[in-house]
Enzyme design. Structure first.
Site, PDB file in Angstrom:
ATOM      1  N   ASP A  51       0.637  -1.212  -0.064  1.00  0.00           N
ATOM      2  CA  ASP A  51       0.078  -0.116   0.015  1.00  0.00           C
ATOM      3  C   ASP A  51       0.673   1.294  -0.016  1.00  0.00           C
ATOM      4  O   ASP A  51       0.242   2.359  -0.296  1.00  0.00           O
ATOM      5  CB  ASP A  51      -0.833  -0.084   1.188  1.00  0.00           C
ATOM      6  CG  ASP A  51      -2.137  -0.691   1.195  1.00  0.00           C
ATOM      7  OD1 ASP A  51      -2.607  -0.762   0.106  1.00  0.00           O
ATOM      8  OD2 ASP A  51      -2.386  -1.169   2.188  1.00  0.00           O
TER       9      ASP A  51
HETATM   10  C1  GLC Z   1      -1.227  -0.398   4.897  1.00  0.00           C
HETATM   11  C2  GLC Z   1      -0.045  -0.279   5.444  1.00  0.00           C
HETATM   12  C3  GLC Z   1       0.192   1.005   6.411  1.00  0.00           C
HETATM   13  C4  GLC Z   1      -0.449   2.163   5.708  1.00  0.00           C
HETATM   14  C5  GLC Z   1      -1.877   1.836   5.354  1.00  0.00           C
HETATM   15  C6  GLC Z   1      -2.653   2.869   4.516  1.00  0.00           C
HETATM   16  O1  GLC Z   1      -2.195  -0.869   5.894  1.00  0.00           O
HETATM   17  O2  GLC Z   1       0.611  -1.288   6.422  1.00  0.00           O
HETATM   18  O3  GLC Z   1       1.364   1.530   6.515  1.00  0.00           O
HETATM   19  O4  GLC Z   1      -0.616   3.259   6.480  1.00  0.00           O
HETATM   20  O5  GLC Z   1      -1.719   0.577   4.328  1.00  0.00           O
HETATM   21  O6  GLC Z   1      -1.851   3.522   3.879  1.00  0.00           O
HETATM   22  C1  GLC Z   2      -1.652  -4.071   5.411  1.00  0.00           C
HETATM   23  C2  GLC Z   2      -2.775  -3.904   4.593  1.00  0.00           C
HETATM   24  C3  GLC Z   2      -2.648  -4.803   3.401  1.00  0.00           C
HETATM   25  C4  GLC Z   2      -1.569  -4.383   2.512  1.00  0.00           C
HETATM   26  C5  GLC Z   2      -0.072  -4.540   3.648  1.00  0.00           C
HETATM   27  C6  GLC Z   2       0.952  -4.115   2.825  1.00  0.00           C
HETATM   28  O1  GLC Z   2      -1.539  -5.307   6.125  1.00  0.00           O
HETATM   29  O2  GLC Z   2      -3.809  -4.447   5.272  1.00  0.00           O
HETATM   30  O3  GLC Z   2      -3.640  -4.750   2.412  1.00  0.00           O
HETATM   31  O4  GLC Z   2      -1.226  -5.388   1.748  1.00  0.00           O
HETATM   32  O5  GLC Z   2      -0.384  -3.593   4.707  1.00  0.00           O
HETATM   33  O6  GLC Z   2       1.164  -2.571   2.641  1.00  0.00           O
END
Ligand code: GLC
Ligand code: GLC
Length: 810
Positions: free
Chosen positions: A485
């Site tokens: 993400d």
């Molecule tokens: C994922 C990531 C996190 C981030 C979120 C939204 O869950 O783990 O670090 O803040 O996405 O961007």
């Molecule tokens: C968090 C989010 C997932 C994403 C991951 C890496 O675990 O829930 O959707 O793939 O972060 O950013």
């Protein structure tokens, strides 16, 4: 250092001190009503949606941490204490918290009084039961004043903590039976058809429903004035903060024991039956619910039903081996965590407030890998819900809301890996169940019934979404981000007040993802297989051809010499290459490309995994990238906003460690795979709980990486794709028992540490008992099925009801 121990027979983790390195929690509930409970009785409950139907108030980010819960104050001769230690923190002579499957039992003892608090959500009901047993172990008679306490949340948890100008005036309650039942009916007068109540099955000496009257305006939770005085004030809340507290006078002769059952319930009332008389709520549904749990025998029966429910679920995959940590992970805690992620997605934990996030399209499809063998019918339902939020061009809302099942506009779409996860989830479901009929199920786009098409068509749009969105090298365009993400290659955010995920101000078609390419190659055979099954031979052929083409592209333009590249950015510059000073190598493409079989023949797979070992492996797990980013790069996004060693910037993301673990088994290195797994599997970390800090019975999303100040420290336990992926890694690949379309594949690959083991697997109605003699050498297994040698590693599916004995030597 340990703070408790596993009681495997009881399927419990037993915490022996209230002073764990962080609140260690558990979940209650498995259908519509859920609760979080810490080892100090902290936490809250809600009906279906942690934001919109929150019953109890909870304060995240508070001092001290973990304040708010189900508290029982015991005044014994003027001294006030809690069996849960919190919130008075009065010293206890004994403390124990047993977190079990769907229940928690906390026992505290002080000066000869033993108080044991059992908490559970009975199946089929929308209530949390608190059974309090008080025993006098002393020589003197005891005259105890006992006070329950919960604080109501005014339903919408977000509004409750932000909109005080309104909600300091809305709180309303009703009191019944001299205070034995306390009702919370805030806003019931208008559009709400639900209320909550807190009942005790005994005559009370008094009650309180107003927080200020109970605590005192300037008092902390640990110094409430009513318990100190030993007398309820019979307060009736009007606005401000409604609570529910019962006051009980409990006399106990030496050796005597008394049990009280408290029911914290939620009911919805049909509109036309809302009122008993003007302004007075219809309490009939509450009375009915209360009657179900007013006797300890009823609570015992609910506990028995809960235990049976779990025994049945867990019997679908179990292992017997000489490694008790392995056994407890596979047999109890990992599947338990998978069910919790099924129920909660990423909504409510001690790291997720239950306010911010809906169900992820990607996350929910991955979670499915971990629970499909436990509750296949519910997996089916989930798939249809997820697919119904897809757009006609194959793209998807990144999240949807559990209460409405609608796509969430705030987060939007454009995460270009999302569509492929649907194929992933559906394939896993069909492998488990053989239910090809799901592919014919009519499923709409964006929840518009007029657009419904067979589910297979959704898979097709997913697959073609990748093909319709290829970049300059022929690799898939990344969009807002892929699995990571935080790799936001089209975002270019210069202001701190916007989200990296939703600010996509570059719509260029240049930034490409090698990870999505690996995923595409990985799911293509499944997609082709399903297409063939549906009679679309041409589509199957095309899928295979496109996968072969993509493999070539990856090996040509996605390969850096020693490992797979991560991506190309908006300017066409490489990411994850030794040419860059930072983030030279990333974990994701190494895992996914090798799992897809890319470079296995040509040697690139082995090279890539050796590079992982050399550059990413640490004492506590495999970091996401190396070296970490040390400054913000506007063209790379959120990942570069994290301090080195945390989260996506070189943290140990336990979610994708299993990709490497599985990839190692793909090239036959089971010993290394098992070693990697043990570094992040919670049961193996119990002895270092003071470093790891989180629960030794569930996985965490992240452990701080080698570049972090606090290397080895975990965060975000419970709600993480780590649960499902590690279950897949250990059960499908290391122990090697996995359902395939035409049979159960048996292909253990885990090195020689665990010499002999038996896996019992129930699948499609039959039971397979698989006895493995594991030399550790790896390679092709030798199988004997019901006495007959079988070539290859596939045990054909047997008739429902039968038991199949498999001998496996490897
Ligand atoms: C994922 C990531 C996190 C981030 C979120 C939204 O869950 O783990 O670090 O803040 O996405 O961007
Ligand atoms: C968090 C989010 C997932 C994403 C991951 C890496 O675990 O829930 O959707 O793939 O972060 O950013």
């Amino acid at each position: 250092m340990r703070f408790g121990y596993f009681d495997d027979k009881a399927r419990e983790y037993v915490i022996t001190t209230p002073k764990t390195p962080y609140p260690w929690i558990n979940y209650l509930g498995s259908e519509n009503f859920f609760a979080l409970v810490s080892h100090r009785a902290g936490g809250y409950c809600f009906y279906r949606d942690a934001r919109l139907r929150r019953l109890m108030r909870y304060r995240y980010n508070n001092v001290p941490t973990d304040v708010g819960g189900r508290y029982f104050y015991i005044n014994d001769g003027g001294e006030v204490w809690n069996p849960s230690f919190a919130p008075t923190n009065t010293a206890l002579d004994a403390f124990e918290c047993r977190h079990g499957l769907g229940y928690t039992r906390i026992t505290g003892e002080r000066k000869g009084v033993r108080a044991s608090l059992l908490m559970l959500v009975p199946q089929g009901h929308t209530a949390e039961i608190h059974q309090l047993t008080l025993k006098n172990n002393s020589e003197q008679a005891k005259d105890l004043k006992v006070f329950s306490l919960i604080e109501w949340c005014l339903w919408n948890a977000y509004d409750d903590m932000t909109n005080y100008q309104r909600n300091f005036s809305t709180g309303e309650v009703e009191v019944e039976k001299n205070g034995a039942t306390l009702y919370h009916k805030t806003e019931y007068r208008e559009r709400r058809d639900h209320y909550a109540f807190y009942n005790v099955n005994a005559a009370v000496a008094g009650y309180d429903t107003d927080r200020e009257s109970f605590l005192g305006l300037y008092n902390e939770w640990g110094e409430p004035q009513v318990p100190a005085a030993g007398k309820s004030s019979n307060s009736v809340a009007s606005g401000w903060q409604p609570i529910a507290s019962h006051g009980l006078d409990v006399k106990l002769a030496p050796g005597e024991e008394k049990t009280f059952v408290f029911t914290l319930g939620y009911v919805e009332v049909p509109r036309e039956q809302k009122w008993e008389k003007p302004g007075i709520i219809n309490k009939k549904p509450a009375h009915e619910l209360i009657a179900k749990f007013s006797k300890p025998e009823q609570v015992d029966a609910a506990m028995k039903a809960l235990a049976d429910h779990w025994s049945k679920l867990l019997a679908n995959y179990s292992i017997e081996s000489s490694d008790e940590k392995l056994n407890r992970t596979v047999n109890i805690w990992n599947p338990y965590q998978c069910m919790v992620t099924f129920n909660m997605s990423r909504s409510a934990s001690y790291f997720e407030t239950g306010i911010g996030r809906g169900m992820g399209f990607r996350d929910s499809n991955q979670d499915l890998l971990g629970f499909v063998h436990l509750v296949p019918e519910r997996a089916r339902e989930r798939i249809i819900d997820i697919a119904s939020t897809q757009f006609p061009d194959g793209s998807a809302y990144h999240q949807y809301q559990p209460l409405t099942k609608r796509g969430n506009n705030d987060v939007g779409s454009g995460f270009n890996d999302d569509p492929l996860w649907l194929i992933f989830g559906v394939a896993a479901y069909i492998r488990e169940t053989g239910d090809y009929g799901i592919l014919d199920e009519q499923v709409p786009f964006d929840n518009d019934p007029k657009t419904a098409v067979p589910l297979f068509e959704h898979l097709k749009r997913s697959f073609h979404h990748v093909l319709n969105n290829l970049g300059p090298h022929g690799l898939p365009l990344i969009g807002r981000a892929d699995w990571n993400d935080c790799l936001n290659l089209n975002c270019f955010s210069e202001t701190p007040d916007e989200s990296f995920q939703t600010t996509g101000n570059r719509t260029g078609r240049t930034a490409e993802s090698v990870f999505i390419a690996g995923m595409f190659v990985g799911v293509a055979p499944d997609y082709a297989y399903l297409a063939e099954k549906k009679g679309f031979a041409d589509e199957a052929k095309k899928a295979r051809a496109e996968a072969a083409k993509m493999t070539d592209v990856v090996l040509k333009d996605g390969w850096d010499g020693e490992w797979f590249l991560r991506a190309y950015d908006f300017f066409g510059k490489k990411i994850g290459t030794k040419e860059n000073p930072e983030a030279q190598i990333f974990i994701e493409p190494q895992g996914f490309c090798v799992m897809a079989g890319i470079g296995v023949e040509g040697g690139q797979a082995k090279k890539a995994l050796d590079s992982v070992k050399e550059r990413l492996d640490t004492k506590y797990g495999i970091v996401l990238n190396n070296p970490p980013y040390t400054k913000y790069h506007v063209e790379i996004g959120e990942i570069t906003s994290y301090p080195p060693g945390y989260k996506e910037n070189a943290g140990i993301f336990c979610h994708n460690n299993p990709w490497i673990i599985i990839a190692e088994t793909v090239i036959g290195r089971g010993d290394r795979a098992f070693e990697y797994w043990k570094k992040i599997a919670p049961a193996y970390l119990e002895e270092q709980s003071e470093i790891h800090r989180l629960e030794p019975y569930v996985y965490a999303q992240m452990i701080a990486g080698k570049d972090a100040v606090r290397h080895g420290e975990a965060k975000n336990s419970w709600l993480t794709g780590t649960a499902a992926w590690n279950f897949v890694a250990i059960s499908h690949y290391l122990l090697g028992v996995r359902p395939d379309f035409d049979g159960l594949r048996v292909h253990p690959c885990m090195g020689g540490e665990v010499g002999k083991f038996t896996v019992t697997r129930k699948c499609r109605g039959a039971e397979y008992r698989i006895h493995v003699k594991n030399s550790g050498k790896g390679g092709a297994p030798k199988l004997v099925v019901d006495g007959k040698p079988v070539a290859g590693d596939l045990v054909p599916y047997a008739k429902a009801g039968s038991t199949v004995i498999v001998e496996c030597e490897v």
